[in-house]
Scaffold this active site. Structure first.
Site, PDB file in Angstrom:
ATOM      1  N   LYS A   1      66.393  39.031 -16.542  1.00 52.31           N
ATOM      2  CA  LYS A   1      65.119  38.552 -16.010  1.00 52.31           C
ATOM      3  C   LYS A   1      64.536  39.494 -14.954  1.00 52.31           C
ATOM      4  CE  LYS A   1      66.042  34.704 -14.416  1.00 52.31           C
ATOM      5  NZ  LYS A   1      66.063  34.365 -13.003  1.00 52.31           N
TER       6      LYS A   1
ATOM      7  N   ARG B   1      63.059  25.481  -9.033  1.00 58.46           N
ATOM      8  CA  ARG B   1      64.424  25.186  -9.445  1.00 58.46           C
ATOM      9  C   ARG B   1      64.705  23.688  -9.407  1.00 58.46           C
ATOM     10  NH1 ARG B   1      66.890  30.195  -8.096  1.00 58.46           N
ATOM     11  NH2 ARG B   1      69.120  30.391  -8.416  1.00 58.46           N
TER      12      ARG B   1
ATOM     13  N   ARG C   1      76.914  45.119 -14.486  1.00 63.54           N
ATOM     14  CA  ARG C   1      75.687  45.317 -13.709  1.00 63.54           C
ATOM     15  C   ARG C   1      75.971  45.790 -12.283  1.00 63.54           C
ATOM     16  NH1 ARG C   1      71.183  40.666 -13.579  1.00 63.54           N
ATOM     17  NH2 ARG C   1      72.634  39.507 -12.289  1.00 63.54           N
TER      18      ARG C   1
ATOM     19  N   ARG D   1      77.074  42.541  -7.369  1.00 57.71           N
ATOM     20  CA  ARG D   1      76.854  41.282  -6.672  1.00 57.71           C
ATOM     21  C   ARG D   1      78.035  40.355  -6.917  1.00 57.71           C
ATOM     22  NH1 ARG D   1      70.953  39.164  -8.243  1.00 57.71           N
ATOM     23  NH2 ARG D   1      72.143  37.254  -8.250  1.00 57.71           N
TER      24      ARG D   1
ATOM     25  N   ARG E   1      77.927  29.568 -13.248  1.00 56.42           N
ATOM     26  CA  ARG E   1      76.498  29.530 -12.905  1.00 56.42           C
ATOM     27  C   ARG E   1      75.640  29.201 -14.125  1.00 56.42           C
ATOM     28  NH1 ARG E   1      74.012  34.168  -9.998  1.00 56.42           N
ATOM     29  NH2 ARG E   1      72.810  32.677  -8.832  1.00 56.42           N
TER      30      ARG E   1
HETATM   31  P1  AMP Z   1      69.246  33.659  -7.309  1.00 58.56           P
HETATM   32  O1  AMP Z   1      69.364  35.101  -7.003  1.00 58.56           O
HETATM   33  O2  AMP Z   1      67.943  33.267  -7.910  1.00 58.56           O
HETATM   34  O3  AMP Z   1      70.397  33.143  -8.113  1.00 58.56           O
HETATM   35  O4  AMP Z   1      69.307  32.876  -5.898  1.00 58.56           O
HETATM   36  C1  AMP Z   1      70.418  33.005  -5.046  1.00 58.56           C
HETATM   37  C2  AMP Z   1      70.563  31.771  -4.187  1.00 58.56           C
HETATM   38  O5  AMP Z   1      69.385  31.569  -3.393  1.00 58.56           O
HETATM   39  C3  AMP Z   1      70.752  30.462  -4.935  1.00 58.56           C
HETATM   40  O6  AMP Z   1      72.087  30.255  -5.300  1.00 58.56           O
HETATM   41  C4  AMP Z   1      70.260  29.453  -3.915  1.00 58.56           C
HETATM   42  O7  AMP Z   1      71.225  29.245  -2.913  1.00 58.56           O
HETATM   43  C5  AMP Z   1      69.092  30.181  -3.292  1.00 58.56           C
HETATM   44  N1  AMP Z   1      67.816  29.927  -3.997  1.00 58.56           N
HETATM   45  C6  AMP Z   1      67.030  30.838  -4.628  1.00 58.56           C
HETATM   46  N2  AMP Z   1      65.935  30.269  -5.147  1.00 58.56           N
HETATM   47  C7  AMP Z   1      66.007  28.949  -4.846  1.00 58.56           C
HETATM   48  C8  AMP Z   1      65.183  27.826  -5.114  1.00 58.56           C
HETATM   49  N3  AMP Z   1      64.036  27.938  -5.825  1.00 58.56           N
HETATM   50  N4  AMP Z   1      65.571  26.622  -4.638  1.00 58.56           N
HETATM   51  C9  AMP Z   1      66.699  26.478  -3.935  1.00 58.56           C
HETATM   52  N5  AMP Z   1      67.538  27.495  -3.659  1.00 58.56           N
HETATM   53  C10 AMP Z   1      67.208  28.723  -4.104  1.00 58.56           C
END
Ligand code: AMP
Length: 214
Positions: A13, A88, A122, A155, A166
């Site tokens: 993505k 989300r 990655r 990461r 996840r």
């Molecule tokens: P991501 O890189 O999108 O997986 O985001 C990493 C972390 O940021 C997630 O595991 C959440 O803790 C937080 N996070 C990112 N976007 C959101 C969202 N829209 N709502 C709530 N938590 C978020």
């Protein structure tokens, strides 16, 4: 061109979003990236979200919505944007509708095993966010960012066992959001088990078909 990108962690993505962002000059807004950056910089927002992000828990809706609202209303989003990682929760989707009108929601899909293979190779640049893959998109110098020369990292949440967990959480979390946009007629499903360039060309084709680009 106000877009939302949805897909499991590791589907590519970020790569698609960067390509579309560059091609059409609209910002790629990843709430995960924003939070990680704020945490790294030790800002007040970073301190508020650190607990959740480090545990893979959702940051409370009020905080996320406040952050996204501010970004979307800034001049940098005047031509549009790509939202990645937001909304989300249903609450976030509803709040987003109050902030702005979404034109299209892309849903990227691929079998779990394809994703695990992609993700375990990655590498990302902690400084400029460039994304590489040991096999398919290696940096010119192993372990070093082509763009800014910073040592690349994997990461923590790209570890295979973390990816599987996840994915499960993703399916659960996003099911109501996907349904929400499907019902609104905004959802476009994209087969992302194909090469990234093919996927990107497909996104461009859809944008054109829907009259969002020329
Ligand atoms: P991501 O890189 O999108 O997986 O985001 C990493 C972390 O940021 C997630 O595991 C959440 O803790 C937080 N996070 C990112 N976007 C959101 C969202 N829209 N709502 C709530 N938590 C978020």
């Amino acid at each position: 061109m106000r877009l939302v990108f949805i897909g499991p962690p590791g589907i590519g993505k970020g790569t698609y979003a960067k390509a579309i962002s560059q091609k059409y000059g609209i910002p790629h807004i990843s709430t995960g990236d924003i939070f990680r950056e704020e945490i790294a910089r030790g800002t007040e927002l970073g301190q508020r979200v650190k607990y959740y992000v480090e545990r893979g828990l959702l940051v409370p809706d009020e905080i996320v919505v406040e952050v996204v609202k501010k970004v979307l209303q800034s001049p940098m989003c005047s031509k549009g944007f790509i939202l990645d990682g937001f909304p989300r929760t249903l609450k976030q989707a509803e709040e987003l509708d109050k902030i702005t009108k979404i034109d299209l929601v892309f849903l990227f899909e691929a079998p779990l095993e394809v994703i695990v293979e992609r993700v375990s190779g990655r590498l990302v640049c902690p400084k400029c966010g460039a994304i590489y893959h040991i096999k398919w998109r290696p940096p010119k110098t192993p372990g070093i960012c082509d763009v800014c020369g910073t040592p690349l990292i994997r990461r923590k949440d790209d570890e295979p066992e973390v990816v599987r967990e996840r994915y499960r959480i993703y399916k659960e979390t996003f099911a109501p959001i996907i349904e929400y946009y499907r019902r609104k007629g905004l959802l476009v499903e994209i087969d992302s088990s194909r090469d990234a360039n093919v996927v990107i060309a497909d996104i461009e084709r859809v944008l054109k078909e829907k009259g969002l680009t020329k």
